[in-house]
Write a protein that holds these residues in place. Structure first.
Motif, PDB file in Angstrom:
ATOM      1  N   GLY A 117      42.083  43.147  34.314  1.00 30.68           N
ATOM      2  CA  GLY A 117      42.390  44.507  33.903  1.00 30.68           C
ATOM      3  C   GLY A 117      41.363  45.479  34.445  1.00 30.68           C
ATOM      4  O   GLY A 117      40.644  45.176  35.399  1.00 30.68           O
ATOM      5  N   GLY A 118      41.261  46.639  33.812  1.00 29.16           N
ATOM      6  CA  GLY A 118      40.363  47.680  34.283  1.00 29.16           C
ATOM      7  C   GLY A 118      38.925  47.451  33.892  1.00 29.16           C
ATOM      8  O   GLY A 118      38.626  46.984  32.785  1.00 29.16           O
ATOM      9  N   ALA A 171      41.803  44.453  43.006  1.00 31.99           N
ATOM     10  CA  ALA A 171      42.277  45.721  43.561  1.00 31.99           C
ATOM     11  C   ALA A 171      41.086  46.634  43.827  1.00 31.99           C
ATOM     12  O   ALA A 171      40.330  46.966  42.916  1.00 31.99           O
ATOM     13  N   ASN A 172      40.951  47.079  45.071  1.00 27.52           N
ATOM     14  CA  ASN A 172      39.802  47.846  45.525  1.00 27.52           C
ATOM     15  C   ASN A 172      40.070  49.349  45.575  1.00 27.52           C
ATOM     16  O   ASN A 172      39.183  50.127  45.902  1.00 27.52           O
ATOM     17  N   ARG A 173      41.288  49.749  45.269  1.00 23.47           N
ATOM     18  CA  ARG A 173      41.668  51.158  45.302  1.00 23.47           C
ATOM     19  C   ARG A 173      42.587  51.477  44.116  1.00 23.47           C
ATOM     20  O   ARG A 173      43.165  50.579  43.503  1.00 23.47           O
ATOM     21  N   VAL A 183      37.293  52.047  44.591  1.00 22.25           N
ATOM     22  CA  VAL A 183      36.983  51.985  43.172  1.00 22.25           C
ATOM     23  C   VAL A 183      37.444  50.608  42.701  1.00 22.25           C
ATOM     24  O   VAL A 183      38.521  50.153  43.077  1.00 22.25           O
ATOM     25  N   PRO A 184      36.624  49.890  41.920  1.00 18.43           N
ATOM     26  CA  PRO A 184      37.044  48.562  41.455  1.00 18.43           C
ATOM     27  C   PRO A 184      38.111  48.696  40.377  1.00 18.43           C
ATOM     28  O   PRO A 184      37.830  48.605  39.175  1.00 18.43           O
ATOM     29  N   TRP A 185      39.343  48.878  40.795  1.00 18.27           N
ATOM     30  CA  TRP A 185      40.415  49.237  39.878  1.00 18.27           C
ATOM     31  C   TRP A 185      40.794  48.095  38.937  1.00 18.27           C
ATOM     32  O   TRP A 185      40.975  48.307  37.744  1.00 18.27           O
TER      33      TRP A 185
END
Length: 299
Positions: free
Chosen positions: A59-60, A81-83, A187-189
């Protein structure tokens, strides 16, 4: 075969490398029988970690940041997810749109899956010199409801995930996708985390093997144009027009959604500034306070 259970906050296109790793047997190659559940409501992932049901939560990173030193500490081991996978939908054509156009408008933002949508959009406004208070928001409803209301006339803009945004624009010629936020920097989404406790050698080894397989999934997605695995995408996302899924997947591939399982320091620091500005944390946490590089560094 060692059991390895994940608890996830949702089912999203930005998790694609994990789904590919599952379908292609990359986890099994590492001796892991990976299973996944998606609790409802999404914050059930924390219960799954607490009772030992899950080995990792997906998760976030705002959750481990927000909870740290207040409720319980969590450690992030990797990202997928990197974006940001979000998009901004507007009425009419997208030509000539600039982000300053949202000043004085009403923006609908889904929040059923957590706070990340509003956090990122308001951070993006601040980074572009726009006061978030210059915009009105409706953000306490889920995405489907807000999407229907937006198309029915509520508000001026709608922030949702890119896949849903493109599907809406495909169906409704009166709206368009004004901005795809995957192009708005690292951003480490979406990250993998667990409670901050000492790991046994067996647990650490399992995490390392999990990340080897996940990296193989990331590499596979990056090496294959989405057109070449349309059938798999159709199986994974049957409720979205296939051309839309293929198009968004290739956009994500091109724009850096997936890079590796390592959490980037600059992206981490950027997100921490955003969380601090939103009062989710008192001040940005240093990288080492949240992220443990040991599993990724050992690959």
């Amino acid at each position: 075969m060692q059991r390895f259970h994940l608890t996830a906050t949702g089912y999203n296109l930005n998790y694609l490398p994990e789904y590919i790793a599952l379908r292609h047997g990359f986890f099994r190659e590492q001796g892991l029988d990976v299973t996944v559940t998606i609790p409802k409501p999404w914050d059930g992932v924390l219960d799954d970690l607490a009772d030992g049901t899950a080995d990792l939560a997906l998760g976030g990173i705002w959750v481990p940041s927000m909870y740290r030193d207040r409720v319980k500490n969590y450690t992030v081991f990797a990202q997928i997810a990197n974006r940001s996978p979000l998009a901004l939908v507007k009425r009419g054509p997208r030509e000539g749109f600039t982000l300053t156009d949202v000043v004085g408008s009403t923006v609908l933002m889904k929040s059923g899956g957590g706070a990340s949508v509003g956090l990122f959009f308001k951070m993006l406004l601040r980074e572009n010199g726009i006061d978030p208070k210059s915009v009105d928001y409706v953000q306490d409803l889920d995405g489907v409801m807000l999407g229907n209301l937006f198309q029915g006339g509520m508000g001026d803009y709608f922030v949702t995930d890119n896949l849903s945004a493109q599907a809406m624009a495909e169906r409704n010629s009166k709206v368009s996708v004004a901005m795809e936020m995957v192009s708005e920097g690292d951003v480490p989404w979406s990250v993998y985390y667990r409670e901050t406790v000492p790991l046994t050698p067996k647990q650490l080894d399992a995490q390392k093997r999990f990340l080897v397989a996940l990296n193989k999934g990331i590499d596979w997605v990056l090496q294959h144009d989405a057109e070449s695995f349309r059938n798999e995408l159709a199986d994974l996302f049957p409720d979205v027009p296939l051309d839309v899924v293929v198009g968004v997947t290739n956009t994500f591939r091109r724009e850096g959604m997936w890079t590796s399982t390592s959490v980037p320091r600059k992206g981490f620091e950027r997100w921490q500034r955003g969380l601090a500005d939103a009062r989710f944390v008192k001040e940005p946490y240093p990288y080492e306070a949240i992220v443990d590089e040991a599993p990724t560094a050992a690959q």
